[in-house]
Design a protein around this motif. Structure first.
Motif, PDB file in Angstrom:
ATOM      1  N   LYS A 114       0.843  -1.191   0.000  1.00 16.16           N
ATOM      2  CA  LYS A 114       0.000   0.000   0.000  1.00 16.16           C
ATOM      3  C   LYS A 114       0.880   1.243   0.000  1.00 16.16           C
ATOM      4  O   LYS A 114       1.801   1.346   0.809  1.00 16.16           O
ATOM      5  N   PRO A 115       0.649   2.202  -0.908  1.00  7.74           N
ATOM      6  CA  PRO A 115       1.486   3.385  -0.926  1.00  7.74           C
ATOM      7  C   PRO A 115       1.312   4.216   0.342  1.00  7.74           C
ATOM      8  O   PRO A 115       0.254   4.189   0.976  1.00  7.74           O
ATOM      9  N   GLY A 116       2.337   4.953   0.678  1.00  2.00           N
ATOM     10  CA  GLY A 116       2.294   5.789   1.868  1.00  2.00           C
ATOM     11  C   GLY A 116       1.360   6.972   1.673  1.00  2.00           C
ATOM     12  O   GLY A 116       0.825   7.208   0.587  1.00  2.00           O
ATOM     13  N   LEU A 117       1.186   7.749   2.741  1.00  3.62           N
ATOM     14  CA  LEU A 117       0.251   8.878   2.717  1.00  3.62           C
ATOM     15  C   LEU A 117       0.662   9.903   1.656  1.00  3.62           C
ATOM     16  O   LEU A 117      -0.163  10.369   0.864  1.00  3.62           O
ATOM     17  N   LEU A 118       1.967  10.216   1.625  1.00  6.40           N
ATOM     18  CA  LEU A 118       2.445  11.215   0.658  1.00  6.40           C
ATOM     19  C   LEU A 118       2.294  10.702  -0.769  1.00  6.40           C
ATOM     20  O   LEU A 118       1.880  11.441  -1.664  1.00  6.40           O
ATOM     21  N   GLU A 119       2.657   9.378  -0.944  1.00  9.09           N
ATOM     22  CA  GLU A 119       2.534   8.794  -2.287  1.00  9.09           C
ATOM     23  C   GLU A 119       1.098   8.893  -2.787  1.00  9.09           C
ATOM     24  O   GLU A 119       0.840   9.266  -3.924  1.00  9.09           O
ATOM     25  N   ARG A 120       0.155   8.550  -1.894  1.00  8.23           N
ATOM     26  CA  ARG A 120      -1.258   8.581  -2.286  1.00  8.23           C
ATOM     27  C   ARG A 120      -1.706  10.011  -2.563  1.00  8.23           C
ATOM     28  O   ARG A 120      -2.460  10.284  -3.483  1.00  8.23           O
ATOM     29  N   PHE A 121      -1.180  10.938  -1.758  1.00  9.00           N
ATOM     30  CA  PHE A 121      -1.580  12.328  -1.930  1.00  9.00           C
ATOM     31  C   PHE A 121      -1.106  12.870  -3.286  1.00  9.00           C
ATOM     32  O   PHE A 121      -1.868  13.449  -4.049  1.00  9.00           O
ATOM     33  N   PHE A 122       0.186  12.611  -3.593  1.00  6.58           N
ATOM     34  CA  PHE A 122       0.717  13.154  -4.839  1.00  6.58           C
ATOM     35  C   PHE A 122       0.222  12.411  -6.077  1.00  6.58           C
ATOM     36  O   PHE A 122       0.399  12.870  -7.194  1.00  6.58           O
ATOM     37  N   SER A 123      -0.377  11.239  -5.861  1.00  2.00           N
ATOM     38  CA  SER A 123      -0.924  10.525  -7.018  1.00  2.00           C
ATOM     39  C   SER A 123      -2.279  11.099  -7.437  1.00  2.00           C
ATOM     40  O   SER A 123      -2.828  10.694  -8.446  1.00  2.00           O
ATOM     41  N   ARG A 124      -2.837  12.042  -6.671  1.00  2.00           N
ATOM     42  CA  ARG A 124      -4.123  12.657  -7.015  1.00  2.00           C
ATOM     43  C   ARG A 124      -3.890  14.116  -7.397  1.00  2.00           C
ATOM     44  O   ARG A 124      -3.578  14.945  -6.527  1.00  2.00           O
ATOM     45  N   PRO A 125      -4.024  14.457  -8.648  1.00  3.45           N
ATOM     46  CA  PRO A 125      -3.692  15.816  -9.085  1.00  3.45           C
ATOM     47  C   PRO A 125      -4.622  16.887  -8.514  1.00  3.45           C
ATOM     48  O   PRO A 125      -4.183  18.003  -8.240  1.00  3.45           O
ATOM     49  N   LEU A 126      -5.883  16.544  -8.297  1.00  2.09           N
ATOM     50  CA  LEU A 126      -6.844  17.575  -7.875  1.00  2.09           C
ATOM     51  C   LEU A 126      -6.519  18.134  -6.486  1.00  2.09           C
ATOM     52  O   LEU A 126      -6.410  19.356  -6.310  1.00  2.09           O
ATOM     53  N   PRO A 127      -6.354  17.273  -5.480  1.00  2.00           N
ATOM     54  CA  PRO A 127      -5.998  17.822  -4.165  1.00  2.00           C
ATOM     55  C   PRO A 127      -4.671  18.569  -4.186  1.00  2.00           C
ATOM     56  O   PRO A 127      -4.513  19.579  -3.498  1.00  2.00           O
ATOM     57  N   VAL A 128      -3.710  18.074  -4.973  1.00  2.00           N
ATOM     58  CA  VAL A 128      -2.412  18.748  -5.045  1.00  2.00           C
ATOM     59  C   VAL A 128      -2.600  20.157  -5.589  1.00  2.00           C
ATOM     60  O   VAL A 128      -2.062  21.142  -5.051  1.00  2.00           O
ATOM     61  N   ALA A 129      -3.405  20.269  -6.659  1.00  2.00           N
ATOM     62  CA  ALA A 129      -3.649  21.589  -7.256  1.00  2.00           C
ATOM     63  C   ALA A 129      -4.368  22.507  -6.272  1.00  2.00           C
ATOM     64  O   ALA A 129      -4.038  23.706  -6.159  1.00  2.00           O
ATOM     65  N   ALA A 130      -5.317  21.954  -5.522  1.00  4.55           N
ATOM     66  CA  ALA A 130      -6.061  22.768  -4.561  1.00  4.55           C
ATOM     67  C   ALA A 130      -5.156  23.299  -3.469  1.00  4.55           C
ATOM     68  O   ALA A 130      -5.195  24.484  -3.123  1.00  4.55           O
ATOM     69  N   VAL A 131      -4.308  22.403  -2.942  1.00  7.05           N
ATOM     70  CA  VAL A 131      -3.402  22.835  -1.876  1.00  7.05           C
ATOM     71  C   VAL A 131      -2.409  23.870  -2.396  1.00  7.05           C
ATOM     72  O   VAL A 131      -2.107  24.871  -1.740  1.00  7.05           O
ATOM     73  N   ALA A 132      -1.912  23.660  -3.612  1.00  6.00           N
ATOM     74  CA  ALA A 132      -0.961  24.614  -4.197  1.00  6.00           C
ATOM     75  C   ALA A 132      -1.620  25.980  -4.380  1.00  6.00           C
ATOM     76  O   ALA A 132      -1.009  27.023  -4.084  1.00  6.00           O
TER      77      ALA A 132
END
Lengths: 175, 392
Positions: free
Chosen positions: B83-101
Motif C-alpha cells: 500500500k502506498p504511503g500517505l504522501l505517495e497517495r496524496f501526490f498521485s491525485r492531481p486535484l488535491p495537489v492543485a487545490a493545496v498549491a
C-alpha cells in the motif's frame, strides 16, 4: 526500544504458524486423505495441496477465527470431496493397488492387505457423515470438538455419528 | 446409561486409545459399560492400525519445499502490491495537489503583498490594540515536550518562579500505560549471559563458493512477556565456512533470564555465488525471518550459547534453472549443540560484541586468544530444547 505490532505482523505470524504446523499436521492430513482415498500418492499430494491452499487463503482465515489446525483439515476435507467428485479412485474398497511398505513377511503383507480392504469396505458402507467423522477422528487424530468444527456439526452430533459408525462397522467386520 | 452418556464415555475412551492406552485399560475405567464398550473400541483400534500410513520422507520434503517457495512468492507479491504511503497517495491525485498549491499561493500573496500595503493601524490584534504585534509566548509558559528536558533553574527553558506551573513533562510523551511493550532491546555486553552463533548444515551448501546472509537482528520469544530483540551489525556472514560444528558468534550480551520458546533471525539480504560457474545463484528466503520454535532457558548466572543453524536445499534440477531455499535447521540448532567457534570472516564484519557495548567486530589488536573461548565452551550450556520445529 519498543516495537508495536500491527496488522502486517499478524498476517506474518499466521504464515509462520502455518509453516510451524507443517511437521505435525502434514502426516496426519496425509493419513486422513489415505483413509479416504486408499492411494498413497494421492494422499501425499492432497496433504501438500492443503498447505498451499491455506497459504493462498490466509487472509480469509484471519476473519474466521477457527483454530488453524481444524481449518487445515477443513481444507483437506474439501479437497477429498472434490477429488471424489472428479471420479478419483477414492473410497472404492476393493481397489487398493498400492504396494505396502517393504516387509520380509509375505504372510503379514497379505494379512494387512486383507484387513485394510475389510476396513475400507466397511467404511464404504457408512453414511457420508459417519465416514467423515471416522476418518477425521481415527486417522486425522482430531478430537470430537475439532471434528465438529471441521464438519460444521455439534459435538453431540459427532459423538452420536461416531458411535453409530462403530456399531455398523462392528457388524460389517464380524461377518 | 442413555445413549448420550454412553457417547461421551466412548468418546473419552477413543481419545485415551489415541493417547496410547490399551482397550483393557479403558474398559477397567468403565466396568459397567465394558460389554458394550469393548467391541466398539476394538473395532476402532483395528481400523486405525489397518489404515496406518506414514508419508514418505521424499513426499514430506517436496511438500515442505513447495510451501517454502509459495511463501516466498506470496511475500514478494505482497511487497510489490504494498500500500502506498500517505504522501505517495496524496501526490498521485492531481486535484488535491492543485487545490493545496492554489491555497498556498493565495496565502503567500496575502502575506507578502496585501498586508504590507495596508495602512498602519488597520490590523487589529487579539488585545484590541491596533498596530501592536501579536503577544509573544514567554519561554516560562511553554510546555516542554521532551521528558529529558533540563529542569534546573539555570536552564533557558526552565519555568520561571513567576510563571504558571508547567504541565508534567512526562505525560504527553509517555505511551499509554495500557499498552505493554511488544519488544524490548537486549543490551550487548562482552561478558553477557547470552551468546548467539550462526552455523550451517551441509545439505547443498557444497554447491556454493559463497553464500552470504545479512542478519539485522535476532529475536527471542519468551514463554510469556515481551520479545527480546538483539541488534546485529548489518554486514554479511558467509555460511560456506560455517559447516558442521563450526559456528560464528554474531551477538553477545545480556538478555533477561528465563524460559524461551522461539528464536527468530531477521535477514535483510541473501547472496549466493555458485562454485561451478561463479555466477550468482537464485537463493530464496521464504520470509525475511527464519524461525526456530524450541524451548530453552537462559540463566542469569552463566552464559548460555545458542547456535542457529541455517541450511540450503536445492529445488529443481541442477544447472542454470536451479533454485535454492534457505531454511532453519532445528535439529542442529539450540543451546546444547557442540560448536567450534570462529572469528568473524575478513570483510564480513560480523563478529563479537565490542567491549563498549555496541555490536560489531572485535577492536583492532584485540583478536581472540586461543584460550579465550566463549563461555559456553568453558561451562556446560544450560540444558534445554525438548520440542523444536523450524519455519520460514
Amino acid at each position: 526500544m519498543v516495537r508495536q505490532s500491527n496488522g502486517e505482523h499478524t498476517v506474518v505470524d499466521a504464515a509462520e504458524r502455518l509453516s510451524a504446523l507443517f511437521d505435525s499436521c502434514y502426516p496426519r492430513i496425509a493419513r486422513y486423505a489415505y483413509a479416504r482415498t486408499g492411494n498413497r500418492t494421492d494422499a501425499e499430494d492432497i496433504a501438500a495441496e492443503v498447505f498451499l491452499r491455506a497459504l493462498e487463503s490466509l487472509d480469509s482465515y484471519q476473519e474466521r477465527g477457527l483454530p488453524m489446525e481444524a481449518w487445515l483439515f477443513r481444507i483437506a476435507h474439501n479437497l477429498v470431496v472434490d477429488h471424489l467428485r472428479r471420479g478419483g479412485r477414492f473410497e472404492r474398497a476393493d481397489e487398493d493397488e498400492e504396494t505396502l511398505p517393504d516387509s520380509p513377511d509375505p504372510a503379514r503383507i497379505a494379512e494387512e492387505r486383507l484387513m485394510m480392504a475389510d476396513v475400507r469396505a466397511a467404511m464404504a458402507r457408512l453414511t457420508p457423515d459417519q465416514r467423515n467423522v471416522v476418518s477425521l477422528r481415527f486417522f486425522g487424530g482430531l478430537s470430537s470438538k475439532e471434528t465438529a468444527e471441521v464438519l460444521h456439526k455439534s459435538d453431540g452430533a459427532v459423538r452420536e455419528m461416531q458411535r453409530a459408525a462403530l456399531e455398523k462397522m462392528r457388524g460389517l467386520l464380524a461377518t | 446409561m442413555d445413549n448420550k452418556a454412553f457417547d461421551r464415555v466412548l468418546d473419552e475412551c477413543l481419545d485415551r486409545l489415541s493417547a496410547g492406552e490399551s482397550v483393557e485399560q479403558c474398559l477397567a475405567r468403565y466396568p459397567d459399560q465394558a460389554a458394550r464398550l469393548g467391541p466398539l473400541l476394538r473395532v476402532a483400534k483395528a481400523s486405525r492400525s489397518a489404515c496406518e500410513f506414514e508419508p514418505s520422507a521424499d513426499a514430506v520434503r517436496r511438500a515442505r519445499l513447495k510451501l517454502a517457495i509459495a511463501s516466498a512468492d506470496r511475500r514478494a507479491a505482497a511487497r510489490a502490491a504494498r500500500k502506498p504511503g500517505l504522501l505517495e497517495r496524496f501526490f498521485s491525485r492531481p486535484l488535491p495537489v492543485a487545490a493545496v498549491a492554489s491555497m498556498a499561493v493565495i496565502a503567500l500573496t496575502v502575506l507578502l503583498v496585501v498586508i504590507p500595503s495596508l495602512p498602519p493601524g488597520s490590523i487589529v490584534t487579539p488585545t484590541g490594540e491596533p498596530g501592536t504585534s501579536a503577544p509573544t509566548v514567554e519561554p516560562s509558559s511553554t510546555t516542554p515536550t521532551s521528558p529529558t528536558s533540563p529542569t534546573s533553574p539555570t536552564s533557558p527553558t526552565a519555568p520561571t518562579p513567576s510563571s504558571t506551573p508547567a504541565t508534567p513533562t512526562s505525560e504527553p510523551t509517555q505511551p499509554p500505560a495500557t499498552e505493554p511493550p511488544v519488544t524490548v532491546l537486549a543490551v550487548p555486553a562482552k561478558n553477557g549471559n547470552f551468546v548467539f552463533y550462526l552455523s550451517d548444515a551441509p545439505n547443498d551448501i557444497a554447491n556454493f563458493e559463497s553464500l552470504s546472509i545479512t542478519v539485522d537482528s535476532v529475536e527471542l520469544r519468551p514463554q510469556s512477556g515481551p520479545a527480546v530483540s538483539m541488534t546485529v551489525e548489518a554486514e554479511p556472514v558467509d555460511l560456506v565456512p560455517l559447516q558442521g560444528d563450526i559456528a560464528q558468534e554474531i551477538w553477545r550480551g545480556d538478555v533477561p533470564p528465563g524460559d524461551y520458546k522461539a528464536v527468530l533471525l531477521h535477514v535483510s539480504a541473501v547472496e549466493g555465488i555458485l562454485a561451478s560457474s561463479g555466477q550468482s545463484a537464485d537463493v530464496v528466503l521464504p520470509s525475511d525471518r527464519l524461525r526456530i520454535s524450541m524451548d530453552f532457558s537462559v540463566s542469569g548466572d552463566e552464559a548460555t550459547s545458542f547456535v542457529f543453524d541455517v541450511t540450503v536445499h536445492r529445488t529443481g534440477n541442477a544447472g542454470e534453472g536451479a533454485r535454492y531455499i534457505l531454511s532453519p535447521q532445528a535439529s542442529e540448532s539450540g543451546v546444547n549443540q557442540p560448536i567450534q567457534p570462529v572469528q568473524g570472516q575478513k570483510g564480513a564484519g560480523a563478529g563479537t560484541t565490542s567491549a563498549n557495548g555496541s555490536a560489531g567486530t572485535l577492536p583492532p589488536g584485540q583478536d581472540r586468544k586461543p584460550d579465550d573461548k566463549p563461555r559456553s565452551q568453558k561451562q556446560d550450556p544450560t540444558p534445554a530444547s525438548q520440542d523444536s520445529s523450524a519455519s520460514t
